[in-house]
Design a protein around this motif. Structure first.
Motif, mmCIF file in Angstrom:
data_model
loop_
_atom_site.group_PDB
_atom_site.id
_atom_site.type_symbol
_atom_site.label_atom_id
_atom_site.label_comp_id
_atom_site.label_asym_id
_atom_site.label_seq_id
_atom_site.Cartn_x
_atom_site.Cartn_y
_atom_site.Cartn_z
ATOM 1 N N MET A 1 0.860 -1.180 0.000
ATOM 2 C CA MET A 1 0.000 0.000 0.000
ATOM 3 C C MET A 1 0.899 1.233 0.000
ATOM 4 S SD MET A 1 -3.044 1.427 0.134
ATOM 5 C CE MET A 1 -4.272 0.252 0.689
ATOM 6 N N ASP A 2 0.789 2.056 -1.032
ATOM 7 C CA ASP A 2 1.670 3.208 -1.212
ATOM 8 C C ASP A 2 3.120 2.713 -1.263
ATOM 9 O OD1 ASP A 2 -0.560 4.921 -1.216
ATOM 10 O OD2 ASP A 2 -0.557 5.028 0.960
ATOM 11 N N ASP A 3 3.949 3.074 -0.276
ATOM 12 C CA ASP A 3 5.353 2.646 -0.302
ATOM 13 C C ASP A 3 5.662 1.610 0.763
ATOM 14 O OD1 ASP A 3 5.183 4.143 1.997
ATOM 15 O OD2 ASP A 3 6.965 5.358 1.602
ATOM 16 N N THR A 4 4.625 0.920 1.255
ATOM 17 C CA THR A 4 4.815 0.042 2.405
ATOM 18 C C THR A 4 4.304 -1.373 2.152
ATOM 19 O OG1 THR A 4 4.619 1.935 3.907
ATOM 20 C CG2 THR A 4 4.355 -0.240 4.875
ATOM 21 N N LEU A 5 5.122 -2.352 2.507
ATOM 22 C CA LEU A 5 4.728 -3.755 2.494
ATOM 23 C C LEU A 5 3.914 -4.026 3.758
ATOM 24 C CD1 LEU A 5 4.906 -6.753 1.593
ATOM 25 C CD2 LEU A 5 7.086 -6.871 2.839
ATOM 26 N N ARG B 1 -20.847 11.783 -11.022
ATOM 27 C CA ARG B 1 -19.658 11.879 -10.161
ATOM 28 C C ARG B 1 -19.469 10.597 -9.362
ATOM 29 N NH1 ARG B 1 -19.883 16.791 -6.259
ATOM 30 N NH2 ARG B 1 -17.857 15.935 -5.604
ATOM 31 N N VAL B 2 -20.577 9.995 -8.940
ATOM 32 C CA VAL B 2 -20.496 8.766 -8.143
ATOM 33 C C VAL B 2 -20.058 7.593 -9.019
ATOM 34 C CG1 VAL B 2 -21.775 7.172 -6.671
ATOM 35 C CG2 VAL B 2 -22.234 9.623 -6.542
ATOM 36 N N THR B 3 -20.529 7.557 -10.268
ATOM 37 C CA THR B 3 -20.094 6.506 -11.183
ATOM 38 C C THR B 3 -18.578 6.539 -11.361
ATOM 39 O OG1 THR B 3 -22.194 6.532 -12.394
ATOM 40 C CG2 THR B 3 -20.298 5.599 -13.525
ATOM 41 N N ALA B 4 -18.042 7.744 -11.511
ATOM 42 C CA ALA B 4 -16.587 7.889 -11.649
ATOM 43 C C ALA B 4 -15.884 7.384 -10.392
ATOM 44 C CB ALA B 4 -16.233 9.348 -11.913
ATOM 45 N N TYR B 5 -16.439 7.728 -9.238
ATOM 46 C CA TYR B 5 -15.867 7.251 -7.971
ATOM 47 C C TYR B 5 -15.889 5.730 -7.898
ATOM 48 C CZ TYR B 5 -15.943 5.871 -3.041
ATOM 49 O OH TYR B 5 -15.712 5.229 -1.850
ATOM 50 N N MET B 6 -17.027 5.139 -8.253
ATOM 51 C CA MET B 6 -17.167 3.682 -8.188
ATOM 52 C C MET B 6 -16.184 2.979 -9.122
ATOM 53 S SD MET B 6 -21.297 3.195 -8.005
ATOM 54 C CE MET B 6 -22.211 3.347 -6.460
ATOM 55 N N LYS B 7 -16.024 3.505 -10.336
ATOM 56 C CA LYS B 7 -15.086 2.913 -11.285
ATOM 57 C C LYS B 7 -13.667 2.983 -10.740
ATOM 58 C CE LYS B 7 -15.545 4.129 -15.623
ATOM 59 N NZ LYS B 7 -15.807 4.992 -16.815
ATOM 60 N N ASP B 8 -13.295 4.143 -10.237
ATOM 61 C CA ASP B 8 -11.964 4.339 -9.667
ATOM 62 C C ASP B 8 -11.739 3.385 -8.500
ATOM 63 O OD1 ASP B 8 -9.472 5.392 -9.224
ATOM 64 O OD2 ASP B 8 -10.158 7.390 -8.662
ATOM 65 N N GLU C 1 -13.269 0.514 -7.912
ATOM 66 C CA GLU C 1 -13.171 -0.868 -8.385
ATOM 67 C C GLU C 1 -11.785 -1.170 -8.938
ATOM 68 O OE1 GLU C 1 -17.892 -1.552 -9.530
ATOM 69 O OE2 GLU C 1 -16.410 -1.224 -11.109
ATOM 70 N N PHE C 2 -11.239 -0.234 -9.715
ATOM 71 C CA PHE C 2 -9.894 -0.446 -10.253
ATOM 72 C C PHE C 2 -8.878 -0.613 -9.124
ATOM 73 C CE2 PHE C 2 -11.263 2.176 -14.183
ATOM 74 C CZ PHE C 2 -11.812 1.039 -14.760
ATOM 75 N N GLU C 3 -9.005 0.222 -8.089
ATOM 76 C CA GLU C 3 -8.091 0.119 -6.946
ATOM 77 C C GLU C 3 -8.295 -1.205 -6.218
ATOM 78 O OE1 GLU C 3 -5.572 2.188 -5.889
ATOM 79 O OE2 GLU C 3 -5.929 3.148 -7.825
ATOM 80 N N GLY C 4 -9.550 -1.604 -6.032
ATOM 81 C CA GLY C 4 -9.844 -2.863 -5.352
ATOM 82 C C GLY C 4 -9.290 -4.058 -6.108
ATOM 83 N N TYR C 5 -9.414 -4.036 -7.424
ATOM 84 C CA TYR C 5 -8.901 -5.145 -8.230
ATOM 85 C C TYR C 5 -7.386 -5.281 -8.083
ATOM 86 C CZ TYR C 5 -13.473 -5.110 -10.572
ATOM 87 O OH TYR C 5 -14.812 -5.166 -10.843
ATOM 88 N N SER D 1 -10.610 1.321 3.833
ATOM 89 C CA SER D 1 -9.526 2.302 3.809
ATOM 90 C C SER D 1 -9.372 2.907 2.425
ATOM 91 C CB SER D 1 -8.223 1.623 4.248
ATOM 92 O OG SER D 1 -7.128 2.496 4.126
ATOM 93 N N ILE D 2 -9.441 2.060 1.401
ATOM 94 C CA ILE D 2 -9.307 2.542 0.026
ATOM 95 C C ILE D 2 -10.480 3.440 -0.347
ATOM 96 C CG2 ILE D 2 -9.258 1.812 -2.394
ATOM 97 C CD1 ILE D 2 -7.833 -0.747 -1.465
ATOM 98 N N MET D 3 -11.684 3.096 0.117
ATOM 99 C CA MET D 3 -12.875 3.900 -0.171
ATOM 100 C C MET D 3 -12.691 5.340 0.296
ATOM 101 S SD MET D 3 -15.817 1.150 0.924
ATOM 102 C CE MET D 3 -17.268 2.171 0.611
ATOM 103 N N LYS D 4 -12.114 5.509 1.478
ATOM 104 C CA LYS D 4 -11.909 6.856 2.026
ATOM 105 C C LYS D 4 -10.922 7.644 1.173
ATOM 106 C CE LYS D 4 -12.828 5.313 6.757
ATOM 107 N NZ LYS D 4 -12.242 5.043 8.091
ATOM 108 N N LYS D 5 -9.831 6.994 0.766
ATOM 109 C CA LYS D 5 -8.811 7.669 -0.037
ATOM 110 C C LYS D 5 -9.348 8.062 -1.401
ATOM 111 C CE LYS D 5 -4.670 5.890 0.005
ATOM 112 N NZ LYS D 5 -3.564 4.902 -0.035
ATOM 113 N N VAL D 6 -10.060 7.155 -2.050
ATOM 114 C CA VAL D 6 -10.590 7.424 -3.387
ATOM 115 C C VAL D 6 -11.661 8.516 -3.325
ATOM 116 C CG1 VAL D 6 -11.828 6.429 -5.357
ATOM 117 C CG2 VAL D 6 -10.028 5.116 -4.225
#
Length: 729
Positions: A161-165, A263-270, A272-276, A315-320
């Protein structure tokens, strides 16, 4: 004029959807990119090391230092290729969140002060020592006793995650007690595996392992970041402590499954890509019932891994969300008068031979196995309904449970007409009989170009806290901000204990000469009858059900601090033997009471601050304008005419004064009640005092401030209103 509020509203209207570009044309190209999965490990580890890890996960074998060193070397190489410069043990303290302390890979290559080298050994992989005294322990560790250990969980893959194992771990005290939510979950999963496997071998001797599966559904709210910043209650507590309902909220039911805002669709797509990238198989996305409320859900997974993935995605949801100008709200009830958010836990059991134990079979023997597990789960839920409620209850979830969108604070089980009919037939049968569960029926729509629709063997009951949905149970009472571990630990432990009891009882009957089929029939029939009070297929929202549930001796307690007592009942202490000790259970209750107290305490402080610094000054300022207008009218018009023209303003002045006086008195009384509660040393008694003596003031204060919101000039009101928070995209 409330310039900050209106500026935030104006800026929110101007925002457009953020452009989102897929990392690759195919999800499979980047799926699991940041996860040290089995596929990735095969590229960096030897076959012998891979085999040792599999044996550790599947057979419980201890990993040797040499194996740990080999894993650490491969893991470090992989992580550094992805840009990692640090590592951390990623664990789950008793706060429902996660914790981590980052250390750099660097170390001196020789003498101090000279060159450095990147280093990561098996010792560092396997164990770290965070400050245990700085995390909730419920008295297990004193403040001056700081030592605690995190230990690597190889069954959940590391990730970058970011620069950390990040290395998933358990967290234990120096004296060995669990200080986290993962360690008890792993023990519960091990126990249900052994208990369920033993029962499965009645039917198939080839079964070697039973897996617990979890598929969570994560509900959440998104609101514009600027509006969020102008609501101190949202910032500090995660929910609105004040605010009158919007004239339009969810009553038209037009948001659920509606077109997703751009705007929410864009958030959801982003998202999902991060989750994958982290191997999280996100499958579903849609609007939920309340305005600004949405849901995502993955394909189900093994329970331990699913829990870790849920914590990671939160955690990813908050960042995105920040990237898209939103703030994420995971509080169970952020807005009054509309639906709150849950995290439905779809739970099931399956064998290593590929059989779903909650899936009806095609033969009488397969259906007997299905009914055996179904009835034992009913018994487990019936016996431990109070404990299961305690496992998902929090200060936040208490606002949601019992409202019109969520199950009540009473645990019951929905089975559907067909399954209930089968159990009733078995209960009333006088001899063994083949169990037949009908496959899906076909519904003919009567329109030629519409394909046939398959009817499931059970309907859905959206009001049930624990519903059977065809091949799994849906534990719907879990809150949206919760760590799934708590509910899953209680459920899997309860089911394991019940399966152990079932096997002992059946074996006892067989030892006395009874054929296996006859033994099964007698025990299952007895269990069906005994567990019948937990079965309810009706409307869980109705007042009649609350009376009925009490008559059935189901736990109907609604006081959160009292609900937690179910953890330390003699029955629960015996149930958790081998998963958590009595000391650990008592410590967890201490933590739960402390967290409950602090949540209410913080909300009380924020509410008092909002009222004193926002509401009362605004109300009195508007009141002054009204009084000024009354005086001006009297200077211009004759007395009789002036009285007529100023009557409305004069009436509003009195109404404002009454509301302000009531608010001020209740705030003062709430502060006094809080001071009294704060002097109580016992954690349970303090939590009770906050529940009984402090919390009741919230609704009274809110009622009168919300009335003022309807009276005071809109331009003077500083806090964004519900219509602005909930309907801006």
């Amino acid at each position: 004029m409330s310039t900050l509020r209106f500026k935030a509203v104006e800026e929110a209207f101007k925002k457009k959807a953020t452009k989102v570009t897929a990392p690759s044309k195919f999800v499979s190209d980047f799926y699991g990119k940041y996860v040290f999965s089995n596929t990735t490990m095969a590229k960096y580890l030897s076959k012998d090391t891979m085999k040792a890890i599999r044996n550790a996960i599947e057979k419980g074998e201890t990993l040797s230092r040499n194996v740990a060193d080999d894993v650490a070397a491969g893991m470090k190489m992989w992580a550094m290729e992805l840009g990692a410069t640090h590592y951390t043990h990623w664990f789950q303290p008793l706060t429902d969140g996660t914790a981590q302390k980052h250390d750099s890979f660097i170390d001196y290559a020789g003498a101090p002060g000279e060159s450095i080298v990147e280093e990561f050994s098996g010792k560092l992989l396997a164990q770290q020592e965070p400050d245990a005294s700085s995390f909730p322990s419920g008295g297990i560790r004193s403040t001056f006793e700081a030592r605690g250990y995190t230990a690597w969980d190889p069954s959940s893959p590391a990730f970058v995650m970011d620069d950390t194992l990040c290395i998933p771990t358990i967290f234990i005290s120096y004296t060995g007690e669990a200080l986290d939510l993962k360690a008890p979950l792993l023990k519960a999963l091990n126990r249900v595996d052994k208990a369920a496997t033993a029962v499965c071998r009645y039917f198939d001797p080839n079964v070697r392992k039973v897996y617990s599966y979890l598929g969570w559904e994560q509900e959440y709210f998104l609101i514009d970041e600027g509006l969020y910043a102008t609501r101190p209650d949202l910032v500090l507590t995660g929910r609105t402590l004040l605010g009158h309902e919007s004239a339009k909220n969810q009553q038209l039911e037009d948001h659920y499954f509606g077109a997703i805002p751009t705007r929410v669709t864009a958030y959801m797509k982003d998202l999902e890509f991060e989750g994958y990238k982290y191997g999280i198989p996100l499958k579903t996305r849609h609007n939920e019932v309340a305005p600004n409320q949405f849901e995502l859900a993955p394909i189900f997974n093994e329970t331990n891994l699913a829990v870790d993935q849920n914590l990671l995605i939160m955690s990813i949801m908050k960042k995105v969300a920040r990237r898209h100008g939103f703030r994420l709200l995971l509080h169970e009830k952020p807005f009054a008068g509309i639906n709150g958010s849950g995290k439905h836990n779809n739970w099931s059991l399956g064998t290593d031979t590929g059989i779903g134990l909650l899936t009806p079979g095609k033969t009488p023997e397969e259906n007997l196995q299905f009914i055996t597990f179904l009835v034992n789960i009913l018994m487990a839920v019936y016996k431990n309904n109070a404990l299961l409620k305690a496992s998902i209850m929090t200060a936040q979830n208490a606002h949601r449970l019992g409202a019109n969108e969520a199950p009540p604070a009473i645990i019951s089980v929905f089975l559907g007409t067909q399954i209930s009919g089968i159990l009733d037939e078995l209960e009333n049968s006088t001899s063994e009989k083949a169990i037949v569960v009908e496959d899906k029926k076909i519904i003919s729509i009567g329109i030629s170009h519409i394909p046939e629709v398959l009817l499931d063997n059970t309907d859905r009951n959206r009001t049930s806290p624990f519903a059977f949905t065809g091949n799994r149970f849906e534990f719907r009472a879990v809150g949206s901000s919760a760590n799934c571990s708590s509910g899953m630990t209680a459920l899997n432990t309860a089911v394991a204990a019940q399966l152990e009891e079932f096997k002992n009882t059946v074996d006892g009957k067989i030892a006395k000469g009874l054929p296996m089929g006859k033994a099964f029939f007698e025990v299952i029939k007895e269990y069906i009858k005994e567990s019948k009070p937990i079965r309810f297929d009706g409307n869980n929202y109705s007042d009649e059900w609350k009376k009925d549930a009490k008559a059935r001796n189901l736990d109907c307690e609604t006081c959160v601090p009292k609900i937690y007592n179910a953890y330390t009942s003699p029955e629960s202490v015996a149930l958790f033997n081998g998963v958590m000790s009595k000391k650990e259970l008592e410590a967890r209750n201490e933590v739960k009471w402390e967290i409950y107290t602090k949540k209410i305490q913080i909300e009380a402080r924020v509410l008092g601050d909002l009222v004193v610094n926002h509401i009362i000054p605004i109300a009195t300022r508007y009141q002054s304008l009204l009084l000024d207008n009354v005086l001006k009218i009297k200077t211009i018009y004759p007395e009789s005419k002036a009285a007529e023209l100023s009557a409305l303003d004069a009436s509003l002045v009195e109404e404002i004064a009454a509301h302000v006086a009531t608010i001020k008195k209740n705030v003062d009384d709430m502060i006094d009640a809080r001071r009294v509660a704060n002097r109580i040393e016992d954690a349970y008694e303090k939590a009770l005092a906050y529940h009984d003596k402090v919390l009741p003031y919230f609704d009274v204060i809110r009622y009168h401030t919300d009335k003022l919101e309807l009276i005071v000039d809109d331009e003077m009101w500083t806090l964004p209103k519900y219509r602005e928070l909930l309907f801006i995209r």
